[in-house]
Design an enzyme around this catalytic site. Structure first.
Site, PDB file in Angstrom:
ATOM      1  N   CYS A 109      84.146  -5.702   2.039  1.00 55.06           N
ATOM      2  CA  CYS A 109      83.999  -6.627   0.614  1.00 55.06           C
ATOM      3  C   CYS A 109      85.037  -6.021  -0.188  1.00 55.06           C
ATOM      4  O   CYS A 109      84.931  -4.714  -0.181  1.00 55.06           O
ATOM      5  CB  CYS A 109      82.785  -6.578   0.184  1.00 55.06           C
ATOM      6  N   CYS A 148      81.054  -5.221  -7.140  1.00 57.48           N
ATOM      7  CA  CYS A 148      80.095  -5.451  -6.099  1.00 57.48           C
ATOM      8  C   CYS A 148      79.087  -4.312  -6.247  1.00 57.48           C
ATOM      9  O   CYS A 148      79.450  -3.258  -6.079  1.00 57.48           O
ATOM     10  CB  CYS A 148      80.685  -5.463  -4.726  1.00 57.48           C
ATOM     11  N   LYS A 194      67.551  25.244  20.785  1.00 59.42           N
ATOM     12  CA  LYS A 194      68.125  24.938  19.353  1.00 59.42           C
ATOM     13  C   LYS A 194      66.620  24.126  18.791  1.00 59.42           C
ATOM     14  O   LYS A 194      66.437  22.983  19.054  1.00 59.42           O
ATOM     15  CB  LYS A 194      69.162  23.785  19.756  1.00 59.42           C
ATOM     16  N   GLU A 226      69.386  30.350  24.088  1.00 64.07           N
ATOM     17  CA  GLU A 226      68.317  30.066  23.033  1.00 64.07           C
ATOM     18  C   GLU A 226      67.838  28.712  22.962  1.00 64.07           C
ATOM     19  O   GLU A 226      68.944  27.882  23.182  1.00 64.07           O
ATOM     20  CB  GLU A 226      68.424  30.518  21.767  1.00 64.07           C
ATOM     21  N   LYS A 236      73.673  19.776  23.942  1.00 66.02           N
ATOM     22  CA  LYS A 236      72.695  18.865  23.343  1.00 66.02           C
ATOM     23  C   LYS A 236      71.961  18.316  24.450  1.00 66.02           C
ATOM     24  O   LYS A 236      72.580  17.649  25.483  1.00 66.02           O
ATOM     25  CB  LYS A 236      73.571  17.851  22.555  1.00 66.02           C
ATOM     26  N   CYS A 259      79.991 -11.357   1.538  1.00 66.65           N
ATOM     27  CA  CYS A 259      79.399 -10.155   1.215  1.00 66.65           C
ATOM     28  C   CYS A 259      77.908 -10.605   0.955  1.00 66.65           C
ATOM     29  O   CYS A 259      77.567 -11.573   0.092  1.00 66.65           O
ATOM     30  CB  CYS A 259      79.943  -9.701  -0.065  1.00 66.65           C
ATOM     31  N   TYR A 313      66.468  33.328  14.553  1.00 66.16           N
ATOM     32  CA  TYR A 313      67.690  33.235  15.573  1.00 66.16           C
ATOM     33  C   TYR A 313      69.027  34.217  15.381  1.00 66.16           C
ATOM     34  O   TYR A 313      69.676  34.430  16.393  1.00 66.16           O
ATOM     35  CB  TYR A 313      68.046  31.959  16.063  1.00 66.16           C
ATOM     36  N   CYS A 368      77.538  -9.928  -2.945  1.00 62.94           N
ATOM     37  CA  CYS A 368      78.217 -10.594  -4.031  1.00 62.94           C
ATOM     38  C   CYS A 368      78.980 -11.793  -3.602  1.00 62.94           C
ATOM     39  O   CYS A 368      79.581 -12.434  -4.458  1.00 62.94           O
ATOM     40  CB  CYS A 368      79.240  -9.519  -4.675  1.00 62.94           C
TER      41      CYS A 368
HETATM   42  P1  AMP Z   1      74.343  21.561  13.720  1.00 63.77           P
HETATM   43  O1  AMP Z   1      73.801  21.228  12.520  1.00 63.77           O
HETATM   44  O2  AMP Z   1      74.031  20.304  14.857  1.00 63.77           O
HETATM   45  O3  AMP Z   1      75.942  21.850  13.794  1.00 63.77           O
HETATM   46  O4  AMP Z   1      73.795  22.780  14.415  1.00 63.77           O
HETATM   47  C1  AMP Z   1      73.979  24.050  13.652  1.00 63.77           C
HETATM   48  C2  AMP Z   1      72.426  24.568  13.334  1.00 63.77           C
HETATM   49  O5  AMP Z   1      71.428  24.558  14.452  1.00 63.77           O
HETATM   50  C3  AMP Z   1      72.213  25.616  12.460  1.00 63.77           C
HETATM   51  O6  AMP Z   1      72.492  25.492  11.249  1.00 63.77           O
HETATM   52  C4  AMP Z   1      70.664  26.097  12.640  1.00 63.77           C
HETATM   53  O7  AMP Z   1      69.975  25.450  11.548  1.00 63.77           O
HETATM   54  C5  AMP Z   1      70.404  25.338  14.023  1.00 63.77           C
HETATM   55  N1  AMP Z   1      69.732  26.226  15.169  1.00 63.77           N
HETATM   56  C6  AMP Z   1      68.687  25.800  15.788  1.00 63.77           C
HETATM   57  N2  AMP Z   1      68.303  26.764  16.634  1.00 63.77           N
HETATM   58  C7  AMP Z   1      69.283  27.831  16.619  1.00 63.77           C
HETATM   59  C8  AMP Z   1      69.617  28.828  17.542  1.00 63.77           C
HETATM   60  N3  AMP Z   1      68.680  29.206  18.283  1.00 63.77           N
HETATM   61  N4  AMP Z   1      70.849  29.397  17.048  1.00 63.77           N
HETATM   62  C9  AMP Z   1      71.503  28.962  16.277  1.00 63.77           C
HETATM   63  N5  AMP Z   1      71.203  27.974  15.333  1.00 63.77           N
HETATM   64  C10 AMP Z   1      70.054  27.285  15.805  1.00 63.77           C
HETATM   65 ZN    ZN Z   2      80.470  -7.449  -2.343  1.00 64.71          ZN
END
Ligand code: AMP
Ligand code: ZN
Length: 664
Positions: free
Chosen positions: A420, A426, A112, A110, A308, A402, A221, A405
């Site tokens: 710092c 600070c 993402k 699927e 990714k 810093c 999903y 501060c």
């Molecule tokens: P991450 O936040 O990077 O760990 O990714 C997990 C998140 O991906 C989940 O909480 C979903 O909100 C999102 N997500 C988006 N598309 C999908 C999908 N097709 N299946 C599962 N999760 C998804």
């Molecule tokens: Zn500081």
């Protein structure tokens, strides 16, 4: 027809048109006629309030106001996903899961979707509640706002189960996002930075009629919970679609990682044509029984993997560098860039991490630099275009003092960051520590936000988090924008935090490197704060999963007089500084040193309960059999190859009853 029948009929008709328009993309009525029917219904509902229904199509326009979003615990935890970046990563993953399950594996691929995740609960075909992901264990009840999103069905069709949970992503498609920004700019307002943040911000608007105006969509999903009438992930997508949810048709089945890669490669280049933002592909083991067998790590399902997409890159000019001070005193250099568009966002600032990074990449002010946006929200500089360098620009002279501060910065051997050390005075450190203390995962103080915390410090009302417990309503009232009610809320919120558990207090007090998980470990092991404060570095390091870096940091924390004073004061205010009897109930060390693998189907206790029982009694649970496994807890239908492996290694197999006897 009675008014009641008339109302019901109108609702039915409007639900159907809504589905045709928003889910099927094929309108069955003109906008004008739809509006006519809707206003007819509104008029009737107004006239006969006794037939009010929380899922009427009229709720789409919003109007309800939510001042404070109620926190709700997720029935099924909302996990995160593990990430992968190459075919090799996926093959490694496949190898890992093949060790646990038997038989061939198919995958659902699927996209993402990049938005805000949401969990929807339906009962008897009606939307009952919508909760944000929050920290995965609990989130905010945003039902009122969610009802205004037209792609979320308020009423289902077909053979839906009586009660179930469905998960999806709320996205703001590019077109709607751009239209919103155009309107904002012409109103002289600052445009929104990116669709994802705008989508998640939209869920938390107090006025649901404002949410209704935003062109949000919900892409579904997955189904969660028991009694779901499907055997595979792919089927559950189809089912959800039939019940009236918007489930993109893009999902496909793959029988090998080879085929998964075909999907990935195709969408890596074609995703730019999609109407909404995506940041990868999610690959899931298709068979739900296999998913169950694989289970979860502390953070993510073992049966799913996010792939990714490579981040988009642009080049722009580095104008200047600022230095930011974090709550622990760590200094982060931040680049100010000539604004540039990147993955649907305008980027003006980027993180430079630390001095080494600047040196390594030889980044200089005035350079043309490459900027990338990966998984994280903050973009980063990944390199310099040297062909565009002007010869007379000089290397960066890293800050020596810093910026807040003026304390001289220090850097210890082996640490990439400058610090710092002026912890108590600070300003960003003082405020940052208080913000951390009051945050949701820490003391979770209602009625007090980061901005107010900053104000309290600036006005001299508090110097550190222990001072919160002395604040009175009268002291607060003179503050800007502080009314009687909000002052009372703040004081009550602070008071209520005395009930927060010891492990969270330990996290809240802000010891460097002590995150949530480490805090839990320490609390469980030492049971109270005195024991931790008196522990030597060696004793600390001997605790499972506590490394030398953490051990030293904890030790150092309790060497400082100022910290001991704070702890003493917290104690006087009644804060939990020891594990409560309740959390220690059932905790023993009967299984210490043993490692267990759970396999098969169980009847007396669930898999999850078994795992908890093992851990509560000091044992470890792992997912695959190895020479380190001490016992296998086997239910019905333990797989034959697992059995063979266990026998080959001579590992004792316990059935449910035998295991339970051990811990009684
Ligand atoms: P991450 O936040 O990077 O760990 O990714 C997990 C998140 O991906 C989940 O909480 C979903 O909100 C999102 N997500 C988006 N598309 C999908 C999908 N097709 N299946 C599962 N999760 C998804
Ligand atoms: Zn500081």
């Amino acid at each position: 027809m009675t008014p009641k029948e008339q109302i019901e009929q109108l609702r039915e008709v409007l639900h159907t048109h809504n589905h045709a328009y928003y889910i099927l993309d094929s309108p069955t009525i003109s906008d004008y006629n739809f509006d006519q029917l809707l206003s007819k219904l509104q008029q009737l509902e107004h006239q006969y309030p006794e037939y009010n229904n929380p899922n009427s199509p009229t709720k789409r326009v919003g109007g309800g106001i939510t001042k404070n979003f109620e926190t709700l615990v997720h029935k099924n935890r909302m996990y995160s996903l593990d990430n992968s970046y190459s075919k090799e990563d996926l093959l490694d993953w496949e190898k890992r899961i093949q060790k646990i399950i038997e038989g061939s594996i198919n995958y659902t691929c699927e996209l993402k979707y990049d938005g805000a995740s949401i969990s929807l609960t339906y009962e008897n075909g009606y939307l009952k509640q919508a909760v944000t992901r929050g920290d995965g264990f609990q989130g905010d009840n945003v039902t009122e706002n969610i009802k205004t999103i037209k792609t979320i069905p308020l009423q289902l069709q077909g053979d839906y189960p009586n009660s179930f949970e469905i998960r999806g992503e709320i996205v703001l498609p590019f077109k709607g996002f751009e239209a919103m920004n155009k309107a904002r700019i012409s109103n002289g307002e600052e445009p929104y930075a990116n669709p994802r943040n705008t989508a998640s911000g939209s869920l938390k608007l107090q006025d649901s009629s404002e949410t209704a105006k935003r062109p949000l969509e919900c892409l579904l999903y997955s189904l969660a919970g028991t009694n779901i009438p499907v055997k595979t992930q792919f089927e559950s997508l189809e089912k959800a679609r039939n019940w009236g949810f918007k489930v993109p048709e893009i999902a496909t089945l793959a029988t090998s990682i080879e085929e998964v890669m075909d999907f990935v490669t195709y969408w890596d280049t074609h995703r730019s044509k999609l109407p909404y933002e995506t940041d990868g592909v999610v690959i899931k083991v298709n068979n739900l029984a296999q998913q169950e067998e694989l289970g979860y790590t502390a953070k993510a399902p073992r049966w799913a993997m996010a792939y990714k997409f490579k981040a988009e890159q642009v080049s722009t000019k580095l104008l200047s560098i600022d230095y930011q001070v974090g709550r622990t005193g760590a200094i982060t250099p931040v680049a100010n860039l000539s604004p540039v568009g990147l993955a649907g966002t305008t980027v003006k600032r980027a993180s430079l991490h630390n001095a080494d990074q600047i040196e390594k990449l030889d980044i200089r002010v005035g350079d043309t630099v490459y900027v990338e946006k990966g998984g994280e929200i903050i973009p980063k500089i990944v390199g310099v275009n040297f062909s565009k360098r002007n010869n007379n620009i000089t290397p960066v002279l890293y800050a020596t003092n810093c910026p807040e501060c003026n304390t001289k910065l220090t850097r210890t051997e082996g640490d990439a960051k400058h610090y710092c050390t002026n912890e108590e005075a600070c300003s960003p450190q003082v405020i940052g520590k208080i913000e951390h203390f009051i945050s949701r995962k820490a003391m979770d103080i209602d009625g007090l936000g980061g901005e107010t915390a900053g104000l309290l410090v600036k006005e001299g009302l508090i110097k550190n988090y222990t001072d919160l417990y002395k604040l009175t309503v009268d002291q607060l009232l003179p503050l800007e924008r502080m009314a009687q009610k909000s002052a009372e809320n703040l004081v009550n919120g602070v008071k209520a935090s005395v009930n927060i558990s010891f492990e969270r207090v330990l996290f809240a007090i802000g010891i460097r490197f002590v995150g949530e998980t480490v805090a839990k470990k320490l609390a469980k092991h030492f049971k109270n704060i005195e024991a931790i404060a008196h522990a030597s570095i060696e004793t600390l390091e001997a605790v499972d999963e506590i490394g030398i870096k953490i051990a030293e940091s904890v030790f150092h924390f309790f060497q400082l007089e100022s910290n001991l004073t704070k702890i003493e004061r917290l104690k006087n205010f009644g804060i939990q500084l020891a594990m409560s009897a309740e959390s220690q109930e059932g905790v023993t060390d009967k299984l210490v040193g043993n490692s267990y693998v759970i396999s098969g189907v169980f009847y007396e206790v669930s898999r999850k309960e078994l795992k908890e029982l093992i851990e509560k009694n000091g044992g470890k649970v792992s997912s695959s059999i190895s020479s380190k496994t001490s016992f296998i807890v086997a239910g019905d239908k333990m797989g034959p190859s697992k059995l063979a492996k266990a026998e080959a290694l001579g590992i004792t197999i316990l059935n449910e009853t035998e295991f339970l006897k051990e811990i009684l």
